[in-house]
Write a protein that holds these residues in place. Structure first.
Motif, short mmCIF file in Angstrom:
data_model
loop_
_atom_site.label_atom_id
_atom_site.label_comp_id
_atom_site.label_asym_id
_atom_site.label_seq_id
_atom_site.Cartn_x
_atom_site.Cartn_y
_atom_site.Cartn_z
N ILE A 84 -6.12 -6.62 -14.71
CA ILE A 84 -5.38 -7.89 -14.72
C ILE A 84 -3.89 -7.61 -14.56
CG2 ILE A 84 -4.73 -9.86 -16.16
CD1 ILE A 84 -7.59 -9.68 -17.35
N LEU A 85 -3.43 -6.59 -15.30
CA LEU A 85 -2.00 -6.26 -15.29
C LEU A 85 -1.52 -5.85 -13.90
CD1 LEU A 85 0.03 -6.23 -17.59
CD2 LEU A 85 -0.29 -3.76 -17.76
N PHE A 86 -2.32 -5.03 -13.22
CA PHE A 86 -1.92 -4.54 -11.89
C PHE A 86 -2.62 -5.30 -10.77
CE2 PHE A 86 -1.12 -0.91 -14.71
CZ PHE A 86 0.19 -0.65 -14.37
N SER A 87 -3.08 -6.53 -11.05
CA SER A 87 -3.90 -7.24 -10.06
C SER A 87 -3.21 -7.39 -8.71
CB SER A 87 -4.31 -8.61 -10.61
OG SER A 87 -3.17 -9.32 -10.99
N ALA A 88 -1.87 -7.54 -8.73
CA ALA A 88 -1.15 -7.71 -7.46
C ALA A 88 -1.31 -6.49 -6.57
CB ALA A 88 0.33 -7.96 -7.72
N PHE A 89 -1.45 -5.29 -7.18
CA PHE A 89 -1.57 -4.08 -6.37
C PHE A 89 -3.02 -3.74 -6.08
CE2 PHE A 89 2.29 -3.83 -8.88
CZ PHE A 89 3.23 -3.66 -7.87
N ILE A 90 -3.94 -4.21 -6.96
CA ILE A 90 -5.34 -3.84 -6.82
C ILE A 90 -6.08 -4.77 -5.87
CG2 ILE A 90 -7.53 -3.60 -8.08
CD1 ILE A 90 -5.88 -2.68 -10.47
N TYR A 91 -5.76 -6.06 -5.93
CA TYR A 91 -6.56 -7.03 -5.17
C TYR A 91 -5.84 -7.62 -3.96
CZ TYR A 91 -9.40 -6.67 -9.32
OH TYR A 91 -10.16 -6.17 -10.34
N THR A 92 -4.54 -7.34 -3.80
CA THR A 92 -3.82 -7.89 -2.64
C THR A 92 -3.48 -6.75 -1.69
OG1 THR A 92 -2.80 -9.41 -4.19
CG2 THR A 92 -1.88 -9.37 -2.00
N LYS A 93 -3.67 -7.02 -0.39
CA LYS A 93 -3.25 -6.04 0.62
C LYS A 93 -1.76 -5.77 0.46
CE LYS A 93 -6.24 -7.63 4.33
NZ LYS A 93 -6.19 -8.55 5.45
N SER A 94 -1.35 -4.52 0.61
CA SER A 94 0.07 -4.18 0.46
C SER A 94 0.93 -5.02 1.38
CB SER A 94 0.29 -2.71 0.78
OG SER A 94 -0.55 -1.92 -0.01
N LEU A 95 0.45 -5.26 2.61
CA LEU A 95 1.23 -6.02 3.58
C LEU A 95 1.52 -7.43 3.05
CD1 LEU A 95 2.42 -5.79 6.47
CD2 LEU A 95 0.35 -6.89 7.28
N ASN A 96 0.46 -8.07 2.52
CA ASN A 96 0.64 -9.43 2.01
C ASN A 96 1.58 -9.46 0.82
OD1 ASN A 96 -1.06 -10.24 3.95
ND2 ASN A 96 -2.80 -10.68 2.63
N LEU A 97 1.48 -8.42 -0.01
CA LEU A 97 2.36 -8.33 -1.17
C LEU A 97 3.82 -8.22 -0.71
CD1 LEU A 97 1.89 -8.30 -4.19
CD2 LEU A 97 2.05 -5.83 -4.14
N ILE A 98 4.04 -7.40 0.32
CA ILE A 98 5.39 -7.24 0.87
C ILE A 98 5.89 -8.59 1.40
CG2 ILE A 98 6.72 -6.21 2.76
CD1 ILE A 98 4.95 -3.71 2.43
#
Lengths: 333, 147
Positions: free
Chosen positions: B68-82
């Protein structure tokens, strides 16, 4: 300052209403109120878009394959270019707006007029571009077949592009010949007077099946996204079976009901969100024009205060702010 | 008009502009660069960025918490996060410099930004959670939608 209604309290003591909350004028504060609530409306739309996208995460259309058109460059696939241009136009008009506000603070009437003029121009170009984008999306380019389950089957073939084997879509009319049909459009003047139907599709699924059968290179592509992040292309046998068994009607372009690029909800949200944003830009242009003429006839010069320009400026920047998010979530992510 | 003084530094004072006009052009340059990066990444889609940057933690309760804490890095493609981070950067500069939020009082800034950010985060969480749940029903449940 004392000529404006909002900034002329006769009594300056706090308990007599002389205090201005947040040291902002009434008008600016109310504009911020509006902006916060409007921001929540847009967030609601974008979050709903996210909801639908998560719901169809493995079937959602790939925006890069949908928005590939640039005016005057027919037949070239240039994803992102035109939207990037639109984004830049809107940011540019935001800049001229903030320059107009700045010139207003310095009481330079002519500068305000010119900057407002360029802002309006930028807004008009943006709305025009959006209309063109809509028209292109509604018209569609390749055509597809909708299945009984509401899914979309697209057609294409493998081609060698720069030594790579790439799947390129082929327009349905390139391999299909419409057979003469007994069926004609049912209009109220021909049949029962109280019922009619919209125009019939150009091809029947039977025609397309014949066309597919006689063109061995053409394959069907479904809307399922595979592990490589691309849409699944069926084998030749599967293509024929899928079209024969599930094909229901020929669709071209997109509207609120069907969408040749995939899930119809994609088109619905596109029309709704960019439409709502476009409406905001349009009203922004109208409000800017009103203020523009007020500047020209010297209303604010006489008032010795250009705060009105600042207030519409806030609205205009907000429209730009929303577009930044729409751009990301519709075209990039 | 003494009250129309502008704060002229961005990047926490790293860059200080001489006039407000100059600051506006500086911010335009920044926004253009960020947009250009987005467009280039969007067209070329580097293969490294097409997957999430972390794999999910396996195990018990701690693993769930970490996921849950790292969900942005675990479940989202790096490109979309960028893309999302760059968008927020753009939104910040539009609000702070074009809408003059930098020059408003701290209280107005907080009233506007915190209210909107809290409600928007709440809305996004609820709707995306629900969307993901429905997707899992379609994917794993008894009812299928693909005929």
């Amino acid at each position: 300052m004392n000529t404006t209604i909002s900034t002329s309290p006769s009594n300056d003591s706090t308990w007599e209403g002389g205090n201005r909350p947040f040291r902002a004028s009434y008008g600016k504060l109310m504009m911020w109120f509006f902006i916060v609530s409007d921001a929540l409306t847009f967030s609601g739309f974008l979050a709903a878009y996210g909801f639908s996208r998560f719901k169809y995460i493995d079937y959602w259309p790939i925006a890069d394959e949908v928005f590939t058109h640039v005016p005057f460059l027919h037949g070239q696939e240039l994803p992102m270019i035109y939207v990037a241009f639109m984004t830049f136009i809107l940011i540019m008009s935001s800049v001229t707006m903030v320059l107009a506000v700045d010139a207003g603070h310095e009481m330079k009437k002519n500068k305000v007029i010119w900057y407002m003029f360029f802002t309006i121009l930028g807004g008009a170009i943006f709305v025009g571009s959006q209309a063109w984008e809509w028209a292109t999306f509604i018209k569609g380019d390749y055509g597809a077949v909708q299945t009984k389950g509401g899914n979309i089957l697209q057609f294409g073939e493998y081609k060698n592009v720069n030594g790579e084997r790439v799947f390129k879509r082929v327009p349905v009319e390139d391999f299909t010949i419409a057979a003469a049909s007994e069926r004609i459009q049912h209009e109220s003047k021909k049949g029962i007077w109280f019922s009619s139907e919209s125009s019939l599709p150009e091809f029947s699924v039977g025609d397309i099946y014949k066309g597919l059968n006689s063109n061995p290179d053409i394959l069907v592509r479904t809307q399922t996204i595979n592990s490589g992040g691309e849409k699944t292309v069926l084998s030749r046998e599967e293509s024929l079976i899928q079209l024969k068994k599930n094909g229901k009607r020929y669709v071209k372009g997109a509207n609120l009901e069907v969408n040749e690029y995939g899930v119809p909800l994609f088109a619905d949200f596109f029309f709704f969100i960019t439409g709502f944003h476009g409406f905001h830009v349009f009203s922004g242009v109208v409000i800017n024009i009103i203020i523009f003429f007020n500047v020209i006839i010297g209303t604010y010069e006489r008032r010795k205060d250009y705060e009105m320009v600042e207030k519409v400026g806030l609205y205009w920047h907000f429209v730009d702010l929303v577009w930044v998010f729409v751009f990301t979530f519709f075209y990039l992510v | 008009m003494a009250e129309h003084s502008h704060k002229l530094e961005i990047f926490r004072g790293l860059i200080k502009f001489k006039s407000n006009t100059q600051k506006i052009w500086g911010v335009l340059l920044l926004l253009s660069i960020v947009t250009a990066i987005e467009v280039v990444l969007g067209i070329y889609k580097p293969a490294i960025l097409m997957t999430p940057s972390m794999s999910p933690f396996e195990g018990g309760f701690t693993a769930t918490l970490l996921n849950i804490l790292f969900s942005a890095f675990i479940y989202t493609k790096s490109l979309n996060l960028i893309f999302i981070v760059l968008t927020i950067i753009k939104a910040y500069y539009i609000t702070w410099d074009f809408m003059h939020m930098r020059d408003e009082t701290k209280s107005l800034r907080r009233v506007v930004v915190w209210t909107a950010v809290f409600l928007i985060c709440y809305l996004i969480f609820i709707l995306l959670q629900e969307g993901g749940y429905i997707e899992s029903i379609y994917d794993n449940g008894f009812i299928k939608r693909d005929f």
